[in-house]
Write an enzyme that holds these catalytic residues in place. Structure first.
Site, mmCIF file in Angstrom:
data_model
loop_
_atom_site.group_PDB
_atom_site.id
_atom_site.type_symbol
_atom_site.label_atom_id
_atom_site.label_comp_id
_atom_site.label_asym_id
_atom_site.label_seq_id
_atom_site.Cartn_x
_atom_site.Cartn_y
_atom_site.Cartn_z
ATOM 1 N N GLY A 16 -13.957 11.111 7.339
ATOM 2 C CA GLY A 16 -13.343 12.306 7.907
ATOM 3 C C GLY A 16 -12.002 11.990 8.545
ATOM 4 N N HIS B 234 16.351 31.198 14.982
ATOM 5 C CA HIS B 234 15.542 32.310 14.494
ATOM 6 C C HIS B 234 15.978 32.768 13.113
ATOM 7 C CE1 HIS B 234 12.921 35.764 14.962
ATOM 8 N NE2 HIS B 234 13.908 36.533 14.530
ATOM 9 N N TYR C 268 -7.824 10.189 7.878
ATOM 10 C CA TYR C 268 -6.567 10.532 7.196
ATOM 11 C C TYR C 268 -6.779 10.758 5.697
ATOM 12 C CZ TYR C 268 -3.468 8.934 11.017
ATOM 13 O OH TYR C 268 -2.784 8.789 12.184
ATOM 14 N N ILE C 269 -7.285 9.716 5.036
ATOM 15 C CA ILE C 269 -7.334 9.761 3.573
ATOM 16 C C ILE C 269 -8.289 10.856 3.103
ATOM 17 C CG2 ILE C 269 -7.924 8.404 1.507
ATOM 18 C CD1 ILE C 269 -6.931 5.911 3.002
ATOM 19 N N THR D 278 0.823 -1.211 0.000
ATOM 20 C CA THR D 278 0.000 0.000 0.000
ATOM 21 C C THR D 278 0.855 1.257 0.000
ATOM 22 O OG1 THR D 278 -1.717 -1.170 1.208
ATOM 23 C CG2 THR D 278 -1.814 1.228 1.259
ATOM 24 N N CYS D 279 1.865 1.306 0.853
ATOM 25 C CA CYS D 279 2.648 2.536 1.000
ATOM 26 C C CYS D 279 3.260 2.982 -0.316
ATOM 27 C CB CYS D 279 3.737 2.328 2.049
ATOM 28 S SG CYS D 279 4.861 3.711 2.155
ATOM 29 N N GLU E 8 -6.647 14.281 3.526
ATOM 30 C CA GLU E 8 -5.504 14.478 2.622
ATOM 31 C C GLU E 8 -6.006 14.725 1.190
ATOM 32 O OE1 GLU E 8 -2.966 11.092 3.462
ATOM 33 O OE2 GLU E 8 -2.122 12.095 5.216
ATOM 34 N N LYS F 169 0.683 9.461 -2.766
ATOM 35 C CA LYS F 169 -0.102 10.524 -2.113
ATOM 36 C C LYS F 169 0.768 11.752 -1.817
ATOM 37 C CE LYS F 169 0.160 11.030 1.911
ATOM 38 N NZ LYS F 169 -0.405 10.242 2.985
ATOM 39 N N CYS G 25 1.103 6.072 0.813
ATOM 40 C CA CYS G 25 1.970 7.172 1.275
ATOM 41 C C CYS G 25 2.772 7.839 0.163
ATOM 42 C CB CYS G 25 2.973 6.670 2.311
ATOM 43 S SG CYS G 25 2.369 5.415 3.413
ATOM 44 N N GLY H 32 -12.009 4.055 6.151
ATOM 45 C CA GLY H 32 -11.261 3.090 6.948
ATOM 46 C C GLY H 32 -10.802 1.894 6.129
ATOM 47 N N GLU I 276 10.957 27.424 16.132
ATOM 48 C CA GLU I 276 11.436 28.086 17.352
ATOM 49 C C GLU I 276 10.300 28.281 18.355
ATOM 50 O OE1 GLU I 276 12.666 32.286 17.177
ATOM 51 O OE2 GLU I 276 11.721 32.415 15.209
HETATM 52 P P1 NDP Z 1 -9.570 6.536 9.151
HETATM 53 O O1 NDP Z 1 -9.750 5.469 10.141
HETATM 54 O O2 NDP Z 1 -8.523 7.548 9.342
HETATM 55 O O3 NDP Z 1 -10.944 7.313 8.986
HETATM 56 C C1 NDP Z 1 -12.117 6.663 8.618
HETATM 57 C C2 NDP Z 1 -13.219 7.689 8.502
HETATM 58 O O4 NDP Z 1 -14.337 7.085 7.889
HETATM 59 C C3 NDP Z 1 -13.669 8.219 9.836
HETATM 60 O O5 NDP Z 1 -14.010 9.571 9.689
HETATM 61 C C4 NDP Z 1 -14.914 7.384 10.122
HETATM 62 O O6 NDP Z 1 -15.853 8.060 10.894
HETATM 63 C C5 NDP Z 1 -15.476 7.209 8.724
HETATM 64 N N1 NDP Z 1 -16.269 5.998 8.557
HETATM 65 C C6 NDP Z 1 -15.975 4.758 8.950
HETATM 66 N N2 NDP Z 1 -16.937 3.900 8.577
HETATM 67 C C7 NDP Z 1 -17.854 4.620 7.933
HETATM 68 C C8 NDP Z 1 -19.117 4.326 7.333
HETATM 69 N N3 NDP Z 1 -19.588 3.085 7.342
HETATM 70 N N4 NDP Z 1 -19.802 5.321 6.759
HETATM 71 C C9 NDP Z 1 -19.333 6.578 6.764
HETATM 72 N N5 NDP Z 1 -18.167 6.924 7.323
HETATM 73 C C10 NDP Z 1 -17.447 5.968 7.912
HETATM 74 O O7 NDP Z 1 -9.437 5.757 7.758
HETATM 75 P P2 NDP Z 1 -8.816 6.144 6.345
HETATM 76 O O8 NDP Z 1 -9.555 5.307 5.392
HETATM 77 O O9 NDP Z 1 -8.773 7.607 6.150
HETATM 78 O O10 NDP Z 1 -7.322 5.597 6.460
HETATM 79 C C11 NDP Z 1 -7.084 4.242 6.843
HETATM 80 C C12 NDP Z 1 -5.847 4.142 7.702
HETATM 81 O O11 NDP Z 1 -4.705 4.282 6.890
HETATM 82 C C13 NDP Z 1 -5.727 5.236 8.758
HETATM 83 O O12 NDP Z 1 -6.377 4.886 9.942
HETATM 84 C C14 NDP Z 1 -4.242 5.363 8.938
HETATM 85 O O13 NDP Z 1 -3.834 4.459 9.921
HETATM 86 C C15 NDP Z 1 -3.686 4.960 7.586
HETATM 87 N N6 NDP Z 1 -3.278 6.165 6.827
HETATM 88 C C16 NDP Z 1 -2.243 6.908 7.328
HETATM 89 C C17 NDP Z 1 -1.843 8.050 6.669
HETATM 90 C C18 NDP Z 1 -0.745 8.864 7.253
HETATM 91 O O14 NDP Z 1 -0.011 8.360 8.102
HETATM 92 N N7 NDP Z 1 -0.597 10.129 6.866
HETATM 93 C C19 NDP Z 1 -2.474 8.494 5.421
HETATM 94 C C20 NDP Z 1 -3.552 7.636 5.001
HETATM 95 C C21 NDP Z 1 -3.929 6.523 5.683
HETATM 96 P P3 NDP Z 1 -15.863 7.951 12.496
HETATM 97 O O15 NDP Z 1 -14.852 8.934 12.992
HETATM 98 O O16 NDP Z 1 -17.266 8.319 12.839
HETATM 99 O O17 NDP Z 1 -15.518 6.540 12.836
#
Ligand code: NDP
Length: 448
Positions: free
Chosen positions: A176, A437, A178-179, A42-43, A182, A51, A48, A263, A442
């Site tokens: 809402g 500075h 990470y992905i 994936t990365c 971003e 992205k 990563c 997720g 800082e």
């Molecule tokens: P996240 O777990 O970060 O976020 C999932 C989001 O989807 C949350 O807002 C969640 O809401 C919502 N959600 C979950 N299920 C549903 C549903 N059935 N219907 C509607 N909304 C839903 O997952 P991502 O997919 O963004 O990323 C996956 C993982 O990959 C991350 O957890 C992270 O570990 C990794 N990642 C890391 C990055 C980095 O290091 N920069 C970049 C991208 C990915 P709620 O809050 O209500 O649960």
């Protein structure tokens, strides 16, 4: 020499699997790694790396605008998605080549086939070949979850987003985390009209609230639309190929693309884990002990498939520790304390250690220091975007237990500061360090 075909058979050539393979081979093990898709996981292939390159590409939108305030005669510039896409994909190919070289140089046999486990010491390849191994390591990662909503097949996930034929004029991003954040930043900078759809009222659960609020405020100011507490009912495809996202309440949203960022689920389905008695947790992740060993003695698992912390550097550490423990006569665990993380939103945010809420719950008395400032570059550029740094200190010991920030280059700054937090330094140690500075960093040694 054991009676097995290999000492180690790894399933999945992503970050964790490749590191484990190469280190185990360096310890003298005979290693094979099976990968059904592309080496890098994936990365490298669809996460990563591509992205981050898109983030760099997106940043030019603001940089070109700001450059005018710094005296540059910048003509109106157009953005060509296909150029960036192709260059990014080309770089992904290059990195995949490097990963393959690493495996080859360590004499790891790469098998480009899907593999299933058939017992504690045996696997079967898609071609029918059966292989035995003393130890099996599952490093199959995680896979995007698509919520059950009518018309979900019209949407895409981060797996497909790097290959789009064109940049969408209007995009709906579901989620809402990470992905979602971003890609909201990326597409907004490319000129797309972005609507983020969140089932709850909170972005980036787990991050410090003040920092999350600042991201929301800046994102709204930039023109990203939000639908909170939204219950999606269906996605319809119109005759002209455009989409319409309907909700239980409120107006529908028209879009050219719907991106699910809801997720990722551990990739364990159809792997044959039950044939070896490998237990899963309620999320479908492989249950492992602190040495990454599953409930089957000869089967281990590292990375996202274990759902400990879904982060590349963590998977790499787990793969390395596993190989040292099992093949290097050096039993060791991964330390999950103070793992820094970042969201490459626009602007990015980053954090290490406890959030304010966690610290108040765990420690009782805490001291909070913040710096809310407009970076110098933003001032001259006329960009009304403020950075926010927040330090959480244990009031009893003066130890810095958390550091959270949002602003330009926050991940770069936080990585260095995370060393100090991990080392258990105190607020006084930060204060004793002379400021560099003028810099944004800082602020960390000037917090009052
Ligand atoms: P996240 O777990 O970060 O976020 C999932 C989001 O989807 C949350 O807002 C969640 O809401 C919502 N959600 C979950 N299920 C549903 C549903 N059935 N219907 C509607 N909304 C839903 O997952 P991502 O997919 O963004 O990323 C996956 C993982 O990959 C991350 O957890 C992270 O570990 C990794 N990642 C890391 C990055 C980095 O290091 N920069 C970049 C991208 C990915 P709620 O809050 O209500 O649960």
């Amino acid at each position: 020499m054991s009676d097995y075909d290999f000492d180690l058979f790894v399933i999945g050539a992503g970050s964790g699997g490749v590191r484990a393979s190469r280190v185990a081979a360096a310890h003298g093990a005979r290693v094979a790694v099976a990968e059904e898709f592309r080496v890098g996981g994936t990365c490298v292939i669809r996460g990563c790396v591509p992205k981050k390159l898109l983030i760099y590409g997106a940043h030019f939108a603001e940089d070109l605008k700001d450059a005018r305030r710094f005296g540059w005669n910048v003509p109106d510039c157009g953005f060509e998605w296909t150029t960036l896409r192709d260059n990014v994909l080309h770089d992904v190919d290059r990195l995949e080549g490097l990963y393959k070289n690493t495996l080859e140089n360590h004499k790891v046999e790469l098998i480009a086939e899907r593999t299933t486990i058939t017992g504690p010491h045996s696997v079967k390849l898609a071609s029918g070949r059966e292989i035995s191994a003393k130890v099996i390591l599952v490093a199959t990662g995680a896979w995007p979850i698509i919520p059950e909503v009518e018309g979900a097949e019209h949407g895409i996930t981060s797996n497909e987003v790097f290959h789009l034929d064109e940049c969408p004029g209007r995009i709906v991003i579901v989620g809402g985390g990470y992905i979602a954040n971003e890609f909201a930043g990326i597409f907004h900078q490319f000129g797309s009209h972005v609507t983020m759809v969140n089932r709850g009222g909170t972005l980036l659960r787990g991050y410090d609230e003040t920092v999350r609020d600042r991201l929301l405020q800046i994102s709204m100011m930039k023109g990203i639309n939000f639908r909170f507490n939204a219950k999606m009912e269906k996605i319809e495809k119109n005759g002209d190929g455009t989409l319409c996202v309907r909700f239980a309440d409120g107006d529908p949203v028209a879009a050219d693309l719907v991106l699910f960022a809801t997720g990722r689920r551990p990739h364990t389905e159809g792997l044959g884990l039950e044939t070896a008695g490998v237990e899963l947790n309620e999320k479908g992740a492989i249950k492992v002990d602190e040495y990454s060993r599953s409930s089957c003695e000869s089967i281990y698992a590292v990375g996202d498939v274990t759902d400990r912390l879904q982060l590349t550097p963590v998977a790499i550490r787990e793969g390395h520790a596993f190989a040292d423990t099992v093949f290097g006569d050096n039993k060791r665990k991964v330390d999950y304390g103070c793992v820094p993380s970042a969201v490459f939103s626009h602007p990015p945010l980053a954090g290490v250690g406890m959030t304010e809420a966690e610290a108040r719950n765990k420690l009782g008395t805490v001291k909070i220091y913040t710096s809310d400032f407009r970076p110098m570059k933003n001032v001259l550029a006329g960009r009304d975007e403020r950075a926010l740094y927040k330090m959480i200190v244990d009031a009893t010991t003066d130890k810095v237990v958390g550091l959270h920030m949002i602003g330009p280059d926050a991940p770069e700054i936080l990585q260095a500061a995370a060393v100090a937090v991990k080392a258990g330094l105190t607020k006084q140690d930060f204060d004793d360090t002379v400021a560099l500075h003028p810099s944004m960093a800082e602020e960390l040694v000037l917090l009052k």
